[in-house]
Design a protein around this motif. Structure first.
Motif, PDB file in Angstrom:
ATOM      1  N   LEU A   1       0.852  -1.175   0.000  1.00  0.00           N
ATOM      2  CA  LEU A   1       0.000   0.000   0.000  1.00  0.00           C
ATOM      3  C   LEU A   1       0.901   1.243   0.000  1.00  0.00           C
ATOM      4  CD1 LEU A   1      -3.339   0.334   1.742  1.00  0.00           C
ATOM      5  CD2 LEU A   1      -1.950   2.337   1.299  1.00  0.00           C
ATOM      6  N   TYR A   2       0.795   2.026  -1.057  1.00  0.00           N
ATOM      7  CA  TYR A   2       1.609   3.225  -1.225  1.00  0.00           C
ATOM      8  C   TYR A   2       0.712   4.450  -1.137  1.00  0.00           C
ATOM      9  CZ  TYR A   2       4.777  -0.266  -3.084  1.00  0.00           C
ATOM     10  OH  TYR A   2       5.571  -1.372  -3.234  1.00  0.00           O
ATOM     11  N   TYR A   3       1.308   5.572  -0.699  1.00  0.00           N
ATOM     12  CA  TYR A   3       0.510   6.784  -0.613  1.00  0.00           C
ATOM     13  C   TYR A   3       1.365   8.035  -0.814  1.00  0.00           C
ATOM     14  CZ  TYR A   3       2.232   7.272   4.205  1.00  0.00           C
ATOM     15  OH  TYR A   3       3.019   7.403   5.320  1.00  0.00           O
ATOM     16  N   PHE A   4       0.694   9.079  -1.217  1.00  0.00           N
ATOM     17  CA  PHE A   4       1.274  10.404  -1.349  1.00  0.00           C
ATOM     18  C   PHE A   4       0.343  11.345  -0.613  1.00  0.00           C
ATOM     19  CE2 PHE A   4       1.023  14.561  -3.282  1.00  0.00           C
ATOM     20  CZ  PHE A   4       2.357  14.957  -3.381  1.00  0.00           C
TER      21      PHE A   4
ATOM     22  N   GLU B   1      -0.076   0.060  -6.087  1.00  0.00           N
ATOM     23  CA  GLU B   1       1.104   0.207  -6.955  1.00  0.00           C
ATOM     24  C   GLU B   1       1.523   1.670  -6.947  1.00  0.00           C
ATOM     25  OE1 GLU B   1       0.271  -1.028 -10.923  1.00  0.00           O
ATOM     26  OE2 GLU B   1      -0.531  -2.968 -10.311  1.00  0.00           O
ATOM     27  N   ILE B   2       2.782   1.930  -7.248  1.00  0.00           N
ATOM     28  CA  ILE B   2       3.282   3.304  -7.267  1.00  0.00           C
ATOM     29  C   ILE B   2       2.887   4.031  -8.549  1.00  0.00           C
ATOM     30  CG2 ILE B   2       5.380   4.716  -7.304  1.00  0.00           C
ATOM     31  CD1 ILE B   2       6.647   2.745  -5.391  1.00  0.00           C
ATOM     32  N   LYS B   3       2.813   3.324  -9.667  1.00  0.00           N
ATOM     33  CA  LYS B   3       2.595   3.967 -10.966  1.00  0.00           C
ATOM     34  C   LYS B   3       1.378   4.896 -11.020  1.00  0.00           C
ATOM     35  CE  LYS B   3       2.521   3.043 -15.949  1.00  0.00           C
ATOM     36  NZ  LYS B   3       1.993   4.355 -16.199  1.00  0.00           N
ATOM     37  N   PRO B   4       0.214   4.501 -10.523  1.00  0.00           N
ATOM     38  CA  PRO B   4      -0.921   5.440 -10.568  1.00  0.00           C
ATOM     39  C   PRO B   4      -0.663   6.735  -9.793  1.00  0.00           C
ATOM     40  CG  PRO B   4      -1.687   3.224 -10.115  1.00  0.00           C
ATOM     41  CD  PRO B   4      -0.192   3.188 -10.034  1.00  0.00           C
TER      42      PRO B   4
ATOM     43  N   ASP C   1       1.545   8.833 -12.026  1.00  0.00           N
ATOM     44  CA  ASP C   1       0.765   9.368 -13.141  1.00  0.00           C
ATOM     45  C   ASP C   1      -0.082  10.561 -12.713  1.00  0.00           C
ATOM     46  OD1 ASP C   1       1.801   7.461 -14.836  1.00  0.00           O
ATOM     47  OD2 ASP C   1       0.014   6.187 -14.788  1.00  0.00           O
ATOM     48  N   TYR C   2      -0.623  10.479 -11.516  1.00  0.00           N
ATOM     49  CA  TYR C   2      -1.521  11.533 -11.058  1.00  0.00           C
ATOM     50  C   TYR C   2      -0.764  12.790 -10.613  1.00  0.00           C
ATOM     51  CZ  TYR C   2      -5.290  13.907  -8.681  1.00  0.00           C
ATOM     52  OH  TYR C   2      -6.215  14.840  -8.297  1.00  0.00           O
ATOM     53  N   LYS C   3       0.268  12.614  -9.836  1.00  0.00           N
ATOM     54  CA  LYS C   3       0.958  13.754  -9.258  1.00  0.00           C
ATOM     55  C   LYS C   3       2.227  14.155 -10.006  1.00  0.00           C
ATOM     56  CE  LYS C   3      -0.009  15.946  -5.977  1.00  0.00           C
ATOM     57  NZ  LYS C   3      -0.855  17.124  -5.922  1.00  0.00           N
ATOM     58  N   ARG C   4       2.638  13.370 -10.963  1.00  0.00           N
ATOM     59  CA  ARG C   4       3.889  13.659 -11.685  1.00  0.00           C
ATOM     60  C   ARG C   4       5.062  13.799 -10.715  1.00  0.00           C
ATOM     61  NH1 ARG C   4       2.075  11.702 -16.004  1.00  0.00           N
ATOM     62  NH2 ARG C   4       0.529  12.880 -17.112  1.00  0.00           N
TER      63      ARG C   4
ATOM     64  N   LYS D   1       9.541   2.463   5.010  1.00  0.00           N
ATOM     65  CA  LYS D   1       8.473   3.304   4.470  1.00  0.00           C
ATOM     66  C   LYS D   1       8.880   4.080   3.227  1.00  0.00           C
ATOM     67  CE  LYS D   1       9.469   7.186   7.487  1.00  0.00           C
ATOM     68  NZ  LYS D   1       8.966   8.059   8.519  1.00  0.00           N
ATOM     69  N   LEU D   2      10.160   4.140   2.925  1.00  0.00           N
ATOM     70  CA  LEU D   2      10.635   4.898   1.771  1.00  0.00           C
ATOM     71  C   LEU D   2      10.515   4.085   0.484  1.00  0.00           C
ATOM     72  CD1 LEU D   2      13.888   6.397   3.365  1.00  0.00           C
ATOM     73  CD2 LEU D   2      11.617   7.441   3.225  1.00  0.00           C
ATOM     74  N   THR D   3      10.263   4.787  -0.611  1.00  0.00           N
ATOM     75  CA  THR D   3      10.224   4.153  -1.929  1.00  0.00           C
ATOM     76  C   THR D   3      11.288   4.795  -2.808  1.00  0.00           C
ATOM     77  OG1 THR D   3       8.653   5.712  -2.929  1.00  0.00           O
ATOM     78  CG2 THR D   3       7.721   3.836  -1.701  1.00  0.00           C
ATOM     79  N   PHE D   4      11.346   4.405  -4.059  1.00  0.00           N
ATOM     80  CA  PHE D   4      12.302   4.993  -4.998  1.00  0.00           C
ATOM     81  C   PHE D   4      12.005   6.460  -5.285  1.00  0.00           C
ATOM     82  CE2 PHE D   4      13.229   0.658  -7.123  1.00  0.00           C
ATOM     83  CZ  PHE D   4      14.225   0.406  -6.209  1.00  0.00           C
ATOM     84  N   PHE D   5      10.832   6.926  -4.898  1.00  0.00           N
ATOM     85  CA  PHE D   5      10.416   8.284  -5.229  1.00  0.00           C
ATOM     86  C   PHE D   5      10.185   9.094  -3.957  1.00  0.00           C
ATOM     87  CE2 PHE D   5       9.150   5.414  -8.550  1.00  0.00           C
ATOM     88  CZ  PHE D   5       9.694   6.022  -9.671  1.00  0.00           C
ATOM     89  N   LYS D   6      10.762  10.282  -3.926  1.00  0.00           N
ATOM     90  CA  LYS D   6      10.542  11.163  -2.780  1.00  0.00           C
ATOM     91  C   LYS D   6       9.057  11.494  -2.712  1.00  0.00           C
ATOM     92  CE  LYS D   6      15.082  13.217  -2.421  1.00  0.00           C
ATOM     93  NZ  LYS D   6      15.888  14.442  -2.451  1.00  0.00           N
TER      94      LYS D   6
END
Length: 186
Positions: A72-75, A86-89, A92-95, A117-122
């Motif tokens: 489960l990923y979140y921004f 998944e991280i991809k959506p 795609d949404y937030k660029r 808790k960290l992913t490849f993307f800040k």
């Protein structure tokens, strides 16, 4: 909801007065949440990640299973909360495309992936295993609801016998399925 609740049959008894329309784990989960709120995490056994929006109280309840089997990923920022399995959506949404160099190096140098808790993307986070988020318009609270280091054999009968019971119970729960089961042992 992504996953499976192994003790669904037993949990249906807790909401016996509710007229369920089907036999899905999702419908069960929603009705359990209506009755027990975040305490459902003490009741359900399985592999899962889910999000429930409580429209009446205007809050979002986000949870992940004890061992983090289901992702489960979140921004989150001051204006939005985006979540996905998944991280991809989210990207795609937030660029959001700024790499997290620390996580990237953990993967390439040490072979670690999804270990915190960290992913490849800040700014894109992974909800840790056995954690939940409670999100309102004003705040986001993260809590750990289970700890593997809690004593297993406190005031129990013979430890070996108790461990055998736990193992048999777990196997029986995993064998419950709405489909024929096949497996392979190597």
């Amino acid at each position: 909801f992504n996953g499976e609740i192994y003790n669904a049959r037993e949990l249906k008894k807790l909401i016996s007065g509710v007229n369920l329309k089907g036999s899905s784990d999702t419908e069960l989960l929603i009705n359990l949440y209506a009755k027990y709120k975040n305490k459902i995490l003490d009741l359900i056994e399985g592999m899962f990640s889910f999000v429930i929006y409580d429209k009446q109280n205007k809050k979002c309840f986000i949870a992940r299973d004890r061992f983090g089997i289901k992702p489960l990923y979140y921004f989150a920022d001051k204006n939005s909360l985006i979540f996905s399995s998944e991280i991809k959506p989210i990207l795609d949404y937030k660029r959001v495309n700024e790499f997290n160099n620390k996580t990237f190096s953990d993967f390439f140098l040490r072979g670690l992936l999804d270990h915190n808790k960290l992913t490849f993307f800040k700014n894109v986070m992974s909800l840790e295993p056995s954690h939940y988020l409670l999100v309102t318009r004003d705040k986001m609270i993260k809590k750990n609801y289970w700890d593997i280091t809690e004593p297993l054999f406190e005031n129990k009968k013979d430890d070996l016998e108790y461990l055998q019971e736990l193992l048999n119970h777990s196997i029986n729960q995993h064998l419950i399925s709405d489909r024929k089961i096949g497996f392979s042992l190597s």
